[in-house]
Design a protein around this motif. Structure first.
Motif, PDB file in Angstrom:
ATOM      1  N   TYR A  32     -16.940 -17.834   8.410  1.00 37.92           N
ATOM      2  CA  TYR A  32     -16.132 -16.697   8.846  1.00 37.92           C
ATOM      3  C   TYR A  32     -16.687 -15.349   8.374  1.00 37.92           C
ATOM      4  O   TYR A  32     -16.102 -14.317   8.660  1.00 37.92           O
ATOM      5  CB  TYR A  32     -14.690 -16.847   8.341  1.00 37.92           C
ATOM      6  CG  TYR A  32     -14.041 -18.116   8.826  1.00 37.92           C
ATOM      7  CD1 TYR A  32     -13.689 -18.273  10.168  1.00 37.92           C
ATOM      8  CD2 TYR A  32     -13.805 -19.170   7.957  1.00 37.92           C
ATOM      9  CE1 TYR A  32     -13.112 -19.449  10.611  1.00 37.92           C
ATOM     10  CE2 TYR A  32     -13.220 -20.348   8.402  1.00 37.92           C
ATOM     11  CZ  TYR A  32     -12.882 -20.476   9.729  1.00 37.92           C
ATOM     12  OH  TYR A  32     -12.309 -21.634  10.170  1.00 37.92           O
ATOM     13  N   ASP A  48      -3.880 -21.385   0.782  1.00 34.58           N
ATOM     14  CA  ASP A  48      -4.322 -20.025   1.084  1.00 34.58           C
ATOM     15  C   ASP A  48      -5.446 -19.612   0.138  1.00 34.58           C
ATOM     16  O   ASP A  48      -5.667 -20.246  -0.888  1.00 34.58           O
ATOM     17  CB  ASP A  48      -3.148 -19.055   0.956  1.00 34.58           C
ATOM     18  CG  ASP A  48      -2.012 -19.390   1.907  1.00 34.58           C
ATOM     19  OD1 ASP A  48      -2.259 -20.102   2.895  1.00 34.58           O
ATOM     20  OD2 ASP A  48      -0.892 -18.933   1.661  1.00 34.58           O
ATOM     21  N   ASP A  61      -4.541 -17.184   5.222  1.00 31.54           N
ATOM     22  CA  ASP A  61      -3.202 -17.765   5.208  1.00 31.54           C
ATOM     23  C   ASP A  61      -3.187 -18.955   6.157  1.00 31.54           C
ATOM     24  O   ASP A  61      -3.180 -18.790   7.371  1.00 31.54           O
ATOM     25  CB  ASP A  61      -2.195 -16.701   5.653  1.00 31.54           C
ATOM     26  CG  ASP A  61      -0.768 -17.221   5.706  1.00 31.54           C
ATOM     27  OD1 ASP A  61      -0.491 -18.314   5.174  1.00 31.54           O
ATOM     28  OD2 ASP A  61       0.076 -16.522   6.295  1.00 31.54           O
ATOM     29  N   LYS A  62      -3.190 -20.160   5.595  1.00 27.54           N
ATOM     30  CA  LYS A  62      -3.107 -21.374   6.410  1.00 27.54           C
ATOM     31  C   LYS A  62      -1.631 -21.629   6.671  1.00 27.54           C
ATOM     32  O   LYS A  62      -0.839 -21.735   5.745  1.00 27.54           O
ATOM     33  CB  LYS A  62      -3.768 -22.547   5.707  1.00 27.54           C
ATOM     34  CG  LYS A  62      -5.267 -22.343   5.592  1.00 27.54           C
ATOM     35  CD  LYS A  62      -5.970 -23.566   5.104  1.00 27.54           C
ATOM     36  CE  LYS A  62      -7.461 -23.304   5.079  1.00 27.54           C
ATOM     37  NZ  LYS A  62      -8.198 -24.460   4.622  1.00 27.54           N
ATOM     38  N   GLN A  63      -1.290 -21.726   7.949  1.00 24.74           N
ATOM     39  CA  GLN A  63       0.113 -21.770   8.353  1.00 24.74           C
ATOM     40  C   GLN A  63       0.497 -23.132   8.901  1.00 24.74           C
ATOM     41  O   GLN A  63      -0.351 -23.906   9.317  1.00 24.74           O
ATOM     42  CB  GLN A  63       0.362 -20.687   9.401  1.00 24.74           C
ATOM     43  CG  GLN A  63       0.004 -19.304   8.910  1.00 24.74           C
ATOM     44  CD  GLN A  63      -0.002 -18.264  10.001  1.00 24.74           C
ATOM     45  OE1 GLN A  63       0.284 -18.550  11.149  1.00 24.74           O
ATOM     46  NE2 GLN A  63      -0.322 -17.030   9.642  1.00 24.74           N
ATOM     47  N   GLY A  64       1.787 -23.375   8.917  1.00 23.43           N
ATOM     48  CA  GLY A  64       2.324 -24.594   9.500  1.00 23.43           C
ATOM     49  C   GLY A  64       2.145 -25.799   8.597  1.00 23.43           C
ATOM     50  O   GLY A  64       1.525 -25.735   7.537  1.00 23.43           O
ATOM     51  N   THR A  66       0.398 -28.517   9.097  1.00 28.66           N
ATOM     52  CA  THR A  66      -0.958 -29.070   9.019  1.00 28.66           C
ATOM     53  C   THR A  66      -1.970 -28.076   8.476  1.00 28.66           C
ATOM     54  O   THR A  66      -3.044 -28.471   8.034  1.00 28.66           O
ATOM     55  CB  THR A  66      -1.444 -29.518  10.411  1.00 28.66           C
ATOM     56  OG1 THR A  66      -1.538 -28.365  11.250  1.00 28.66           O
ATOM     57  CG2 THR A  66      -0.512 -30.548  11.010  1.00 28.66           C
ATOM     58  N   LYS A  68      -3.633 -26.068  10.263  1.00 29.46           N
ATOM     59  CA  LYS A  68      -4.682 -25.831  11.267  1.00 29.46           C
ATOM     60  C   LYS A  68      -4.647 -24.397  11.779  1.00 29.46           C
ATOM     61  O   LYS A  68      -5.683 -23.820  12.062  1.00 29.46           O
ATOM     62  CB  LYS A  68      -4.558 -26.815  12.422  1.00 29.46           C
ATOM     63  CG  LYS A  68      -4.998 -28.215  12.042  1.00 29.46           C
ATOM     64  CD  LYS A  68      -5.248 -29.053  13.261  1.00 29.46           C
ATOM     65  CE  LYS A  68      -5.718 -30.413  12.858  1.00 29.46           C
ATOM     66  NZ  LYS A  68      -7.151 -30.518  12.798  1.00 29.46           N
ATOM     67  N   LYS A  69      -3.459 -23.821  11.911  1.00 28.16           N
ATOM     68  CA  LYS A  69      -3.351 -22.424  12.312  1.00 28.16           C
ATOM     69  C   LYS A  69      -3.630 -21.585  11.067  1.00 28.16           C
ATOM     70  O   LYS A  69      -2.981 -21.736  10.033  1.00 28.16           O
ATOM     71  CB  LYS A  69      -1.957 -22.121  12.859  1.00 28.16           C
ATOM     72  CG  LYS A  69      -1.800 -20.677  13.292  1.00 28.16           C
ATOM     73  CD  LYS A  69      -0.438 -20.429  13.889  1.00 28.16           C
ATOM     74  CE  LYS A  69      -0.329 -18.968  14.299  1.00 28.16           C
ATOM     75  NZ  LYS A  69       0.971 -18.666  14.862  1.00 28.16           N
ATOM     76  N   THR A  70      -4.603 -20.689  11.173  1.00 22.94           N
ATOM     77  CA  THR A  70      -5.023 -19.904  10.025  1.00 22.94           C
ATOM     78  C   THR A  70      -5.107 -18.436  10.401  1.00 22.94           C
ATOM     79  O   THR A  70      -5.653 -18.083  11.436  1.00 22.94           O
ATOM     80  CB  THR A  70      -6.400 -20.386   9.518  1.00 22.94           C
ATOM     81  OG1 THR A  70      -6.319 -21.779   9.244  1.00 22.94           O
ATOM     82  CG2 THR A  70      -6.808 -19.660   8.258  1.00 22.94           C
ATOM     83  N   SER A  71      -4.573 -17.586   9.534  1.00 20.06           N
ATOM     84  CA  SER A  71      -4.619 -16.143   9.726  1.00 20.06           C
ATOM     85  C   SER A  71      -5.612 -15.548   8.732  1.00 20.06           C
ATOM     86  O   SER A  71      -5.583 -15.881   7.547  1.00 20.06           O
ATOM     87  CB  SER A  71      -3.227 -15.558   9.489  1.00 20.06           C
ATOM     88  OG  SER A  71      -3.274 -14.161   9.409  1.00 20.06           O
TER      89      SER A  71
END
Length: 147
Positions: A32, A48, A61-64, A66, A68-71
């Motif tokens: 990244y 995170d 910020d890894k969300q949810g 799992t 898998k969604k990451t900010s």
């Protein structure tokens, strides 16, 4: 992947970042980075992360459920104008770093938008190096902006 560390898990559950090695951070987040950008230090908070690179501070910020969604949120180092450090006291106090940064892309405007971000670290974390790095950056930025 590094083995499970219960102490790091507890610190993360309490909202505290734990320092990670540059190799660990490069392995997980190197893809990244921008061209010619390098990680100088980084910290993990359960899933995170907080990275300081040669160009920016990155909040991951890894969300949810799992993760898998990451900010990915960025504060460019050239916008940092102040840093504050609070060391831990006796008891369950934690250490903190607070940075103030200019949110505007054009930093010489008459309408600066300033924001703060605060990060808590475990009592045992020596924040001197991160404080010095960000402090030197803020001094250089102030001189550059006010020329």
């Amino acid at each position: 992947m590094a083995g499970f560390n219960f102490n790091n898990f507890l610190q993360g559950a309490m909202g505290n970042y734990s320092e990670k090695t540059i190799d660990e951070l490069n392995q997980e987040y190197g893809m990244y980075l921008f061209e010619d950008e390098t990680i100088t230090m980084g910290f993990q908070l359960i899933r995170d992360a907080l990275l300081i690179t040669s160009l920016r501070i990155i909040f991951i910020d890894k969300q949810g459920a799992t993760g898998k969604k990451t900010s990915f949120k960025t504060i460019f180092l050239d916008s940092v104008i102040n840093v504050e450090m609070e060391t831990a006291g006796v008891g369950i106090d934690d250490s903190e770093i607070t940075i103030t940064f200019i949110e505007n892309a054009y930093q010489k405007s008459n309408n600066e938008l300033l924001r703060e971000a605060t990060f808590e670290f475990p009592k045992r974390t020596d924040l001197t190096e991160i404080y010095r790095v960000l402090g030197n950056i803020s001094v250089n930025n102030r001189e550059r902006i006010n020329r």
